[in-house]
Write a protein that holds these residues in place. Structure first.
Motif, PDB file in Angstrom:
ATOM      1  N   ALA A  12      47.460 -14.281 -10.404  1.00 40.50           N
ATOM      2  CA  ALA A  12      48.818 -14.000  -9.915  1.00 40.50           C
ATOM      3  C   ALA A  12      49.077 -12.517  -9.661  1.00 40.50           C
ATOM      4  O   ALA A  12      50.144 -12.017  -9.953  1.00 40.50           O
ATOM      5  CB  ALA A  12      49.867 -14.566 -10.879  1.00 40.50           C
ATOM      6  N   HIS A  13      48.089 -11.833  -9.102  1.00 45.64           N
ATOM      7  CA  HIS A  13      48.339 -10.438  -8.736  1.00 45.64           C
ATOM      8  C   HIS A  13      49.247 -10.326  -7.510  1.00 45.64           C
ATOM      9  O   HIS A  13      49.894  -9.299  -7.312  1.00 45.64           O
ATOM     10  CB  HIS A  13      47.013  -9.700  -8.485  1.00 45.64           C
ATOM     11  CG  HIS A  13      46.282  -9.395  -9.755  1.00 45.64           C
ATOM     12  ND1 HIS A  13      46.521  -8.261 -10.481  1.00 45.64           N
ATOM     13  CD2 HIS A  13      45.367 -10.108 -10.453  1.00 45.64           C
ATOM     14  CE1 HIS A  13      45.758  -8.269 -11.570  1.00 45.64           C
ATOM     15  NE2 HIS A  13      45.053  -9.392 -11.583  1.00 45.64           N
ATOM     16  N   GLY A  14      49.254 -11.354  -6.683  1.00 44.95           N
ATOM     17  CA  GLY A  14      50.189 -11.366  -5.548  1.00 44.95           C
ATOM     18  C   GLY A  14      49.785 -10.485  -4.382  1.00 44.95           C
ATOM     19  O   GLY A  14      50.553 -10.310  -3.435  1.00 44.95           O
ATOM     20  N   GLN A  15      48.591  -9.917  -4.420  1.00 45.51           N
ATOM     21  CA  GLN A  15      48.198  -8.962  -3.374  1.00 45.51           C
ATOM     22  C   GLN A  15      47.917  -9.651  -2.036  1.00 45.51           C
ATOM     23  O   GLN A  15      48.123  -9.056  -0.977  1.00 45.51           O
ATOM     24  CB  GLN A  15      46.983  -8.145  -3.826  1.00 45.51           C
ATOM     25  CG  GLN A  15      47.260  -7.296  -5.059  1.00 45.51           C
ATOM     26  CD  GLN A  15      48.391  -6.310  -4.822  1.00 45.51           C
ATOM     27  OE1 GLN A  15      48.390  -5.568  -3.849  1.00 45.51           O
ATOM     28  NE2 GLN A  15      49.382  -6.320  -5.703  1.00 45.51           N
ATOM     29  N   VAL A  18      51.162 -10.054  -0.288  1.00 45.17           N
ATOM     30  CA  VAL A  18      51.621  -8.800   0.299  1.00 45.17           C
ATOM     31  C   VAL A  18      51.068  -8.657   1.724  1.00 45.17           C
ATOM     32  O   VAL A  18      51.751  -8.189   2.624  1.00 45.17           O
ATOM     33  CB  VAL A  18      51.178  -7.596  -0.571  1.00 45.17           C
ATOM     34  CG1 VAL A  18      51.388  -6.287   0.155  1.00 45.17           C
ATOM     35  CG2 VAL A  18      51.935  -7.599  -1.900  1.00 45.17           C
ATOM     36  N   LEU A  26      52.758 -18.023  -2.337  1.00 48.46           N
ATOM     37  CA  LEU A  26      52.645 -17.964  -3.799  1.00 48.46           C
ATOM     38  C   LEU A  26      53.592 -18.979  -4.408  1.00 48.46           C
ATOM     39  O   LEU A  26      54.634 -19.292  -3.833  1.00 48.46           O
ATOM     40  CB  LEU A  26      53.041 -16.565  -4.303  1.00 48.46           C
ATOM     41  CG  LEU A  26      52.320 -15.357  -3.704  1.00 48.46           C
ATOM     42  CD1 LEU A  26      52.909 -14.064  -4.263  1.00 48.46           C
ATOM     43  CD2 LEU A  26      50.822 -15.423  -3.986  1.00 48.46           C
ATOM     44  N   ASP A  29      55.550 -18.615  -9.964  1.00 41.79           N
ATOM     45  CA  ASP A  29      55.030 -17.663 -10.949  1.00 41.79           C
ATOM     46  C   ASP A  29      54.116 -16.615 -10.323  1.00 41.79           C
ATOM     47  O   ASP A  29      53.549 -15.786 -11.048  1.00 41.79           O
ATOM     48  CB  ASP A  29      54.270 -18.416 -12.050  1.00 41.79           C
ATOM     49  CG  ASP A  29      55.217 -19.236 -12.916  1.00 41.79           C
ATOM     50  OD1 ASP A  29      56.317 -18.733 -13.202  1.00 41.79           O
ATOM     51  OD2 ASP A  29      54.869 -20.377 -13.267  1.00 41.79           O
ATOM     52  N   GLY A  30      53.961 -16.691  -9.018  1.00 43.02           N
ATOM     53  CA  GLY A  30      53.147 -15.678  -8.343  1.00 43.02           C
ATOM     54  C   GLY A  30      51.697 -16.059  -8.130  1.00 43.02           C
ATOM     55  O   GLY A  30      50.919 -15.272  -7.601  1.00 43.02           O
ATOM     56  N   TYR A  31      51.331 -17.284  -8.535  1.00 42.73           N
ATOM     57  CA  TYR A  31      49.950 -17.733  -8.296  1.00 42.73           C
ATOM     58  C   TYR A  31      49.792 -18.198  -6.843  1.00 42.73           C
ATOM     59  O   TYR A  31      50.756 -18.661  -6.228  1.00 42.73           O
ATOM     60  CB  TYR A  31      49.581 -18.895  -9.239  1.00 42.73           C
ATOM     61  CG  TYR A  31      49.409 -18.467 -10.673  1.00 42.73           C
ATOM     62  CD1 TYR A  31      48.195 -17.940 -11.115  1.00 42.73           C
ATOM     63  CD2 TYR A  31      50.455 -18.568 -11.574  1.00 42.73           C
ATOM     64  CE1 TYR A  31      48.035 -17.526 -12.433  1.00 42.73           C
ATOM     65  CE2 TYR A  31      50.313 -18.153 -12.898  1.00 42.73           C
ATOM     66  CZ  TYR A  31      49.102 -17.635 -13.316  1.00 42.73           C
ATOM     67  OH  TYR A  31      48.942 -17.231 -14.605  1.00 42.73           O
TER      68      TYR A  31
ATOM     69  N   GLN B  49      55.770 -12.753 -15.545  1.00 38.55           N
ATOM     70  CA  GLN B  49      56.092 -14.151 -15.242  1.00 38.55           C
ATOM     71  C   GLN B  49      57.182 -14.721 -16.138  1.00 38.55           C
ATOM     72  O   GLN B  49      57.643 -15.838 -15.916  1.00 38.55           O
ATOM     73  CB  GLN B  49      54.831 -15.008 -15.398  1.00 38.55           C
ATOM     74  CG  GLN B  49      53.827 -14.745 -14.310  1.00 38.55           C
ATOM     75  CD  GLN B  49      52.478 -15.364 -14.614  1.00 38.55           C
ATOM     76  OE1 GLN B  49      52.317 -16.086 -15.593  1.00 38.55           O
ATOM     77  NE2 GLN B  49      51.508 -15.081 -13.772  1.00 38.55           N
ATOM     78  N   LYS B  51      60.560 -15.596 -17.464  1.00 38.02           N
ATOM     79  CA  LYS B  51      61.916 -15.643 -16.891  1.00 38.02           C
ATOM     80  C   LYS B  51      62.963 -15.015 -17.817  1.00 38.02           C
ATOM     81  O   LYS B  51      64.087 -14.747 -17.393  1.00 38.02           O
ATOM     82  CB  LYS B  51      62.309 -17.093 -16.577  1.00 38.02           C
ATOM     83  CG  LYS B  51      61.308 -17.857 -15.721  1.00 38.02           C
ATOM     84  CD  LYS B  51      61.526 -17.612 -14.233  1.00 38.02           C
ATOM     85  CE  LYS B  51      60.628 -18.502 -13.374  1.00 38.02           C
ATOM     86  NZ  LYS B  51      59.194 -18.177 -13.416  1.00 38.02           N
ATOM     87  N   LYS B 348      52.661  -7.198 -10.471  1.00 34.17           N
ATOM     88  CA  LYS B 348      52.010  -8.499 -10.333  1.00 34.17           C
ATOM     89  C   LYS B 348      53.014  -9.540  -9.891  1.00 34.17           C
ATOM     90  O   LYS B 348      54.209  -9.384 -10.098  1.00 34.17           O
ATOM     91  CB  LYS B 348      51.478  -8.940 -11.707  1.00 34.17           C
ATOM     92  CG  LYS B 348      50.032  -8.647 -11.947  1.00 34.17           C
ATOM     93  CD  LYS B 348      49.570  -9.320 -13.229  1.00 34.17           C
ATOM     94  CE  LYS B 348      48.713 -10.526 -12.905  1.00 34.17           C
ATOM     95  NZ  LYS B 348      48.042 -11.062 -14.081  1.00 34.17           N
ATOM     96  N   GLY B 349      52.486 -10.625  -9.321  1.00 27.64           N
ATOM     97  CA  GLY B 349      53.301 -11.806  -9.069  1.00 27.64           C
ATOM     98  C   GLY B 349      54.322 -11.623  -7.956  1.00 27.64           C
ATOM     99  O   GLY B 349      54.083 -10.887  -7.009  1.00 27.64           O
ATOM    100  N   ILE B 350      55.467 -12.275  -8.090  1.00 30.53           N
ATOM    101  CA  ILE B 350      56.432 -12.328  -6.980  1.00 30.53           C
ATOM    102  C   ILE B 350      57.048 -10.964  -6.675  1.00 30.53           C
ATOM    103  O   ILE B 350      57.516 -10.730  -5.576  1.00 30.53           O
ATOM    104  CB  ILE B 350      57.553 -13.365  -7.225  1.00 30.53           C
ATOM    105  CG1 ILE B 350      58.356 -13.028  -8.483  1.00 30.53           C
ATOM    106  CG2 ILE B 350      56.980 -14.775  -7.316  1.00 30.53           C
ATOM    107  CD1 ILE B 350      59.670 -13.805  -8.584  1.00 30.53           C
ATOM    108  N   ALA B 352      55.261  -8.131  -6.932  1.00 28.20           N
ATOM    109  CA  ALA B 352      54.186  -7.166  -6.609  1.00 28.20           C
ATOM    110  C   ALA B 352      54.630  -6.321  -5.425  1.00 28.20           C
ATOM    111  O   ALA B 352      55.243  -6.820  -4.478  1.00 28.20           O
ATOM    112  CB  ALA B 352      52.900  -7.922  -6.274  1.00 28.20           C
TER     113      ALA B 352
END
Lengths: 63, 402
Positions: A12-15, A18, A26, A29-31, B49, B51, B348-350, B352
């Motif tokens: 889940a770095h989200g890069q 981007v 994603l 949770d960003g995965y 992550q 909430k 990280k995540g949403i 980032a």
């Protein structure tokens, strides 16, 4: 071109998101939500490669 | 023990303190900061992550101000900042992020490479024209990102200096106050930002009438029948300047310092320019631009046996997570070829960093050109670090080229 994510590797770095949120969605949770087999629309191949290269844990690859 | 990240020695080198915290008290209440410090990689990662840790941290401040008296003109600016996606949670964040994402797409950023190279070279030309001891921060690292942002937004070149002033004022406002003198500066900065607000409003109106190839025009694009309002576009311009200026300055300056302190790594990069992309990732991990990101606790949470209460603040210490030996082998060693390198310099995540690709491009071009064009670069004196909690930021980096 088809791409895949290894969900056991994704942290889940989200890069990738981007680089392009449409190609690399994603979850909440960003995965990565790319799934095991996603079709890259014609013309978007270079962007897909950029997104794959942006993953710091190499969870993404071309099938 | 209570950790204080704002002592002169911690500002100059916080990494020993981080190592102690990671080993002895990884979920640490700091009286000095009146906040929890999370220093381990896994805890910081999980916090992104969680909430219970909210990004919605400006609106409560704004509400307190408004409850305590007549709203001032400055509240309007604070209201603007409270709309930033970076200080919002889903679903507000989700909508803004989706609407902004198009303007930051990898392909758009890649297409800006030539323009950015030209801006970098312009700054390095001026630096090379000078001789003797020179400050790489004020001459190159500081003006460069402001010029890039002004150019990307399609602002006239003559307005670049104003962008720098507004960026400083935004940092003052966003990083808060302490003491009466700073409160006064804070108010003055808020007043200064009203000029920025008016400027961006005019720029938005001009691009609405005449769209161009610039990023502001791209931010106006529709997405599923939705689009950013003028207020949101003005806020987005300010966010781009705030988030994209000092951070990039620090990335370039810190990277240069790390290379000068590790001559064998510098020689390695000079001999193998292909190493530039992984080198920049490693430089971001080793001494990245941001030390601490904040979260506002909205529900009681137990972490590492400690109870973190709603209403408290949590500092996610990115700079410490990036040196955690549980995640990185030999974390205090600068290895430009480190791979994989899952650093979290961009968060990280949403949340980032949406500008991560742009930041990478700017830092790669700047570091690459500095290494190539300044072969005789050397450190003239020990750098002066700012006493800043959020950022890892030098006041000056005095160097000499020969």
């Amino acid at each position: 071109m088809r791409i895949t994510v290894d969900s056991t590797v994704c942290e889940a770095h989200g890069q990738c998101g981007v680089v392009d949120m449409d190609l690399f969605p994603l979850d909440d949770d960003g995965y990565s939500a790319v799934g095991p087999d996603a079709e890259v629309p014609a013309g978007e191949e270079d962007t897909a490669l950029l997104g794959i290269a942006a993953c710091p844990v190499r969870a993404l690859r071309v099938l | 023990m209570t950790a204080d990240l704002l002592t002169p020695s911690a500002s100059a080198d916080p990494y020993a303190l981080f190592a102690t915290l990671r080993a002895e008290d990884p979920v640490h209440w700091s009286d000095a900061h009146r906040a929890w410090l999370l220093t381990r990689y896994d805890d910081v990662s999980a916090a992104f992550q969680n909430k219970a840790f909210s990004n919605d941290r400006v609106r409560p401040v704004l509400a307190r101000r408004q409850a305590s008296g007549e709203p001032t003109a400055a509240d309007r600016v604070l209201g603007l900042l409270s709309g930033w996606m970076v200080v919002n949670d889903p679903p507000v964040h989700t909508r803004l992020r989706k609407l902004a994402a198009g303007a930051f797409k990898g392909q758009r950023i890649a297409a800006m490479g030539e323009q950015i190279s030209a801006i970098v070279d312009e700054h390095l030309d001026a630096f090379l024209a000078g001789s003797g001891p020179q400050d790489l921060v004020s001459e190159v690292a500081y003006p460069l990102p402001a010029t890039v942002i002004a150019t990307m937004l399609g602002a006239p070149a003559g307005d670049r200096d104003r962008f720098r002033d507004w960026s400083d004022e935004l940092a003052l406002v966003a990083f808060g106050t302490g003491g009466a003198a700073r409160a006064e500066r804070h108010e003055r900065a808020l007043r200064g930002l009203q000029e920025m607000d008016a400027y961006f409003r005019e720029l938005v109106a001009r691009r609405r009438a005449e769209p161009g190839e610039d990023m502001l025009s791209a931010l106006m694009a529709r997405e599923d029948e939705d689009r950013l309002t003028d207020d949101e576009l003005v806020a987005m311009c300010a966010l781009l300047l705030f988030a994209g200026h000092e951070t990039t300055t620090n990335s370039i300056a810190n990277a240069t310092l790390a290379l000068l302190r590790h001559p064998e790594q510098l020689a390695r990069l000079r001999a193998d320019p292909e190493l530039l992309a992984p080198a920049v990732e490693e430089l971001l991990r080793f001494d990245g631009p941001i030390k601490v990101l904040n979260r506002w606790v909205v529900a009681d949470t137990v972490l590492g046996g400690r109870t973190i209460r709603a209403g408290q603040r949590v500092h996610l210490v990115l700079a410490s997570a990036n040196r955690d030996p549980a995640k990185f082998a030999d974390p205090d060693v600068l290895d430009l070829a480190r791979s994989p390198n899952p650093h979290i310099a961009f968060g990280k995540g949403i949340h980032a960093c949406i500008g991560a690709q742009l930041a990478r491009m700017e830092t790669r071009v700047a570091v690459g050109r500095i290494v190539e064009r300044l072969p005789g670069l050397s450190l003239e004196q020990e750098p002066v670090w700012k006493d800043a909690l959020a950022s890892r930021s030098m006041e000056t980096l005095v160097v000499r080229h020969s």
